[in-house]
Design a protein around this motif. Structure first.
Motif: not given
Length: 708
Positions: A7-30
């Motif tokens: 589970y933690l490895q899956m979360v780490a992979r997801m976090r790595a993919r999301l980190s490719k987008t800007s913080t501002s974009f992810r904040r707006w998505v949330v």
């Protein structure tokens, strides 16, 4: 590999993919996701019996019509509509292209037969080959019969078959009349064939080539059936107020479900006005949180993951509040006193801080008032029930403190439930609501403590409970370190004592400092024999390699340690401290060695420096000093109070002059207090041992073996 690791490895992979987008974009998505979920949950109108009935299953209670209602009996209406549609016959249309296609197939058949007949293969193989090269597969015996004919005979067969096909398929040939049409073609072709020897093959070929030329017009058929359905008048049924709709234990029918829908009890419904109101409220809520977090909690505002966690807590609370509201209106009012604001408070206080926890509790109180339709008692209970637990725990709380806080929360929520119940006019359930409040507090504490480990690791939030878990000697990395690099392990324990004491002196995080010290040198396990504390006497691999290579080996332990910690999903705050614990310091021993070996050429100092971040916080700075002081103290041959004091002063001064503490917030006053506590601990640890006399008995101990 366990489920937790996967589970933690899956979360780490997801976090790595999301980190490719800007913080501002992810904040707006949330923010958009929170906005949508809150509007949907709060806008939906759920009737009190909606979740109690299901077609084909017994009702859990007797349900009576609250008002007289006329409703469309959809089941009976549907039956009549289906009956009207069934009367409508299927519509077929004539397709003239089918005849042309059959004629083309006929010509192609004889062309392929003529080409294949000249080959020197067996008759059966020729027939199979012909079937593979024609559009419509024909019976093998028919093709074999054609192969037995002469070219002239084939011509006569083709002419008769073509004439017969054209004659038979002028009429309408549907799927259900295909067999009759084929038989007519067989007889007609046989009768038309003058050569009696060719009658059989001519008839068989004509019969096999006939195809339906009447195609089902699905659109027209469906159009006529729809018109027939629409012409049926709905079947209307009346149910009087007070009349029993379904008895307890009775199997629920489709007609009863239709009635529930008419009463608004079955299907969730939305209204435009509700959606508008909830959109305005949610916008105000997000606009209140946004500027506050940006100004006063930038660490949360700049972390889309933490914003998602905060939003998830609010959304889950809103969903639970909605369900409890439905249960309260259909079963008993006491369900409203199970609003889990205490769980929200406990989790938010530990994962964020007390101020954020209070803000979330206030939001939950407002949300509870909205979803309950303005129930003042429940709204007050939700608000007050969460304020106390939001203030009595924090991120530094241990599991024991959380359990104690859970007990206090149970009594507090019981008291609040008593007060909230007393605010309403009907007080016969006062004691029941108080007991439910106590149960609510206990359940909230259990849920919060049970959820914290999952939320800590998923969102990588460093809490005391997680640090205490990592501090256990049973942790895999620590056990491995003690086995592979026992000297490093001993050094790390001593550094942990120094770092914890130093952190406490400068009002930093003592537990984080201790745990970071435990793991700061785990990277040495990879090449343990290259570090002096793990080397046996007269065995030093650095003697056979160059100073440059030695420095590379020493420097790599930081990178190796960070990789190990990240692979094992350690808190990022701890990993950063480990990454910074040498800063850009120089490996002076090998640098001096390189200078001695290259007297006539320049030595690049940067090759003997660590290439990592300098300490950014007090805890990282304290660990850097503790590590350097302890490692240097081990080199003293005759430690004394004065030499230890001079050593601590010298090491700290060197780190200051080298600029290693430039980026952390340690003040000179902090350093003075830190040096004082370092000196005290080291003097106690490295004081001169009493030399015991060597005894003459077998049990006597040798010189220096006793404890001083």
């Amino acid at each position: 590999m366990g489920y937790r690791t996967k589970y933690l490895q899956m979360v780490a992979r997801m976090r790595a993919r999301l980190s490719k987008t800007s913080t501002s974009f992810r904040r707006w998505v949330v923010a958009a996701a929170i906005f949508v979920f809150l509007i949907v949950i709060m806008s939906i109108e759920i009737g009190p019996f909606g979740y109690l009935v299901e077609v084909g299953k017994p009702s859990t209670r007797t349900i009576i019509a609250p008002r007289t209602v006329q409703f469309v009996d959809k089941a009976k209406t549907r039956e009549q509509q289906d009956a009207a549609a069934a009367v409508v016959q299927e519509v077929f249309t004539y397709d003239g292209s089918v005849v042309r296609a059959v004629e083309s197939n006929l010509n192609n058949l004889f062309s392929v037969v003529g080409e294949t007949d000249s080959s020197n293969t067996a008759r059966q193989e020729k027939a199979e080959k012909i079937n593979q090269n024609i559009t419509k597969r024909l019976p093998t015996d028919v093709i074999a019969s054609l192969l037995d004919l002469s070219p002239d005979q084939r011509t006569r067969v083709r002419e008769v078959v073509a004439q017969t096909i054209g004659s038979v398929m002028k009429d309408h040939v549907a799927e259900d009349s295909l067999e009759d049409a084929s038989e007519r073609a067989r007889r007609s072709a046989a009768d038309s064939q003058q050569d009696s020897a060719l009658k059989g093959v001519t008839g068989d070929l004509a019969a096999s080539l006939v195809q339906p030329n009447m195609m089902l017009d699905s659109k027209e058929t469906e159009k006529r059936r729809k018109a027939a359905r629409d012409a049926v008048e709905p079947v209307v049924t009346t149910k009087l107020q007070g009349e029993v709709i379904v008895n307890k234990g009775e199997i629920v029918t489709a007609e009863q479900v239709d009635l529930f829908k008419s009463l608004g009890f079955k299907q969730p419904t939305f209204t435009a006005m509700n959606i508008l109101h909830m959109a305005i409220f949610t916008s105000v809520l997000l606009l209140a949180f946004g500027p506050f977090l940006k100004r006063y909690r930038p660490n949360i505002f700049n972390s889309p993951g933490l914003l998602a966690l905060m939003g998830m807590i609010i959304v889950v609370f809103t969903g639970v509040a909605k369900v409890l509201t439905v249960a309260s209106s259909s079963l008993s009012p006491f369900w409203g006193y199970l609003m889990p604001s205490a769980a929200v408070a406990l989790m938010a206080a530990v994962l964020f801080d007390n101020v954020v926890a209070v803000m979330l509790v206030i939001s939950c109180g407002i949300i509870a008032g909205i979803v309950t339709g303005g129930n003042f008692s429940v709204s007050v209970f939700t608000l007050l029930g969460g304020l106390f637990p939001a203030l009595i725990v924090s991120r530094s709380s241990t599991r024991h403190e959380l359990r104690r806080a859970g007990l206090y929360t149970s009594f507090w929520v019981a008291l609040v439930a008593f007060i909230a119940s007393a605010l309403i006019q009907i007080r016969q359930d006062l004691l029941l609501h108080t007991g439910i409040g106590f149960l609510n507090g206990a359940v909230c504490a259990i849920v919060a403590m049970g959820s914290l480990p999952f939320l800590e690791t998923t969102f990588r939030i460093t809490t005391n409970t997680w640090l205490l878990e990592l501090a256990s000697p049973e942790q895999e990395l620590l056990k491995e370190l003690s086995m592979k690099a026992p000297g490093t392990y001993s050094h790390s324990v001593m550094v942990a004592n120094l770092a914890e004491a130093g952190a406490r002196e400068v009002d930093s995080d003592p537990l984080l400092a201790r745990v970071a010290a435990y793991y700061h040198d785990v990277g040495k396990m990879k090449r343990a024999q290259f570090f002096v504390e793990n080397q046996p006497a007269e065995s030093n691999p650095h003697n056979i390699i160059s100073p440059n290579l030695s420095s590379l080996v020493i420097i790599s332990h930081v990178k190796d340690g960070v990789e190990m910690l990240e692979k094992n999903n350690f808190p990022p705050e701890l990993v950063n401290i480990v990454r910074q614990h040498h800063g850009t310091g120089i490996i002076r021993y090998f640098y001096e060695q390189a200078l001695e070996g290259q007297e006539h050429s320049a030595v690049d100092e940067s090759r003997f420096r660590y290439h990592f971040e300098k300490p950014r916080g007090k805890t990282a700075g304290i660990l850097l000093l503790a590590d350097a002081v302890e490692a240097t103290a081990r080199t003293l041959n005759q430690p004394s109070v004065s030499t230890i004091k001079q050593l601590v002063d010298r090491v700290v001064e060197e780190k200051l002059e080298d600029g290693q503490l430039d980026e952390c917030s340690l003040t000179f006053s902090d350093l003075t207090r830190t040096k004082k506590v370092f000196k005290k601990i080291l003097i106690n640890a490295y004081h001169i041992r009493v030399e015991y006399p060597i005894g003459k008995g077998t049990g006597a101990r040798s010189k220096g073996e006793g404890r001083g």
